[in-house]
Design an enzyme around this catalytic site. Sequence first.
Site, short mmCIF file in Angstrom:
data_model
loop_
_atom_site.label_atom_id
_atom_site.label_comp_id
_atom_site.label_asym_id
_atom_site.label_seq_id
_atom_site.Cartn_x
_atom_site.Cartn_y
_atom_site.Cartn_z
N LYS A 162 -43.42 13.00 -11.86
CA LYS A 162 -43.29 14.11 -10.91
C LYS A 162 -42.00 14.92 -11.13
O LYS A 162 -41.81 15.97 -10.51
CB LYS A 162 -43.37 13.59 -9.48
CG LYS A 162 -44.76 13.05 -9.15
CD LYS A 162 -44.82 12.32 -7.84
CE LYS A 162 -46.22 11.77 -7.60
NZ LYS A 162 -46.64 10.78 -8.63
N ARG A 213 -51.98 17.35 0.02
CA ARG A 213 -50.89 17.24 0.99
C ARG A 213 -49.68 18.05 0.50
O ARG A 213 -49.61 18.44 -0.67
CB ARG A 213 -50.53 15.77 1.18
CG ARG A 213 -51.64 14.94 1.77
CD ARG A 213 -51.29 13.47 1.83
NE ARG A 213 -51.05 12.92 0.50
CZ ARG A 213 -50.64 11.67 0.28
NH1 ARG A 213 -50.39 10.86 1.31
NH2 ARG A 213 -50.45 11.24 -0.95
#
Length: 343
Positions: free
Chosen positions: A133, A264
């Site tokens: 990430k 999300r």
Amino acid sequence: MFNNKCVLITGAAGSIGSALADFIIQKKTSKLILLDNAETPLFKLEQVLRLKLPIVTQIEFVLGSITNKSLIEKLFANSKIDFVFHTAAYKHVPVLEKSPIPGVEVNCIGTKILADGAIKYNVKNFLFVSTDKAVEPANVMGATKLLAEKYIGALSKQYMQSTRFVTLRFGNVIGSNGSVIPLFKEQLLFNKKLTLTDVAATRYFINVSKVVSLAIESLKFAISGSVFLIEMGAPKSILSIAKQTISELNLNEEQVDIEIIGLRPGEKLHETLVGRQASLEKTEHPEIYLIKGTETLSFEEITEAFKTLQNIVAQQNDIEVVQYLKSILKTFKSRNSEFESLD
């Protein structure tokens, strides 16, 4: 590698930290220091490891945070530490989108405190656990890990002869706390209903034992400043993982209500392993790649950036903190987040 050596593991009660502890405790270390700020998981870890503890190993369980500079200084001063495995982090993407400041405090400032301590007390090896990430981050979590990577990288150039700094990137650890598979199982066992962000979503997954094995392997040939990527294989469909979990629990897929809730805050539809400006080189190990061509900051630039960041964090203003992260990290572009307006 670890015979008669002192090893410090941060985030020791987490999935990776505890697996590392379980591995290293069998290697005749002189001392093993296990640091975590989560009281109950640390207590449970102690109960498990005490049963396996070799007579030659001294083990110290420390409850505390890597953001506590006095504590970190004390640990380094009291023991001649040879290896630091830095796995402590705040890792949940949606949580840090809501609370970016704790993410910066732990993932960035905590890493700086630990790395600075390693330099000051002549620790020979420092392995930093990062994440996929951090590649062109779309969320605060990824941005904080990328900034920590850049600090580690700048430090490695400034102090090449004293401490060997190594960074290891990989995707989601199967079965880790709060990850998708345990979440699916809890949902199915509780009410037979399962929430899915997007039917097209994919993620990279890896087994924790493989992470530990390859982390140790990387230290056999790494030079200071290396940023490694572990072989992750093909990305897995979240929908297929959901269906597999349903099958493993001996449930009928037709009887399970799958609700699509949308991505999300901070989530990408697909993760990437290498940035557009970077490339991969083979290493001595077929499952470990060296990442080349990533943008770097000088030691002076990163030091000044951290000073400014700490001052902004002290003001407890989420918007200003994220805005400053974006000014340092040009590839940080928020997705599905209130912070998109800052891009």
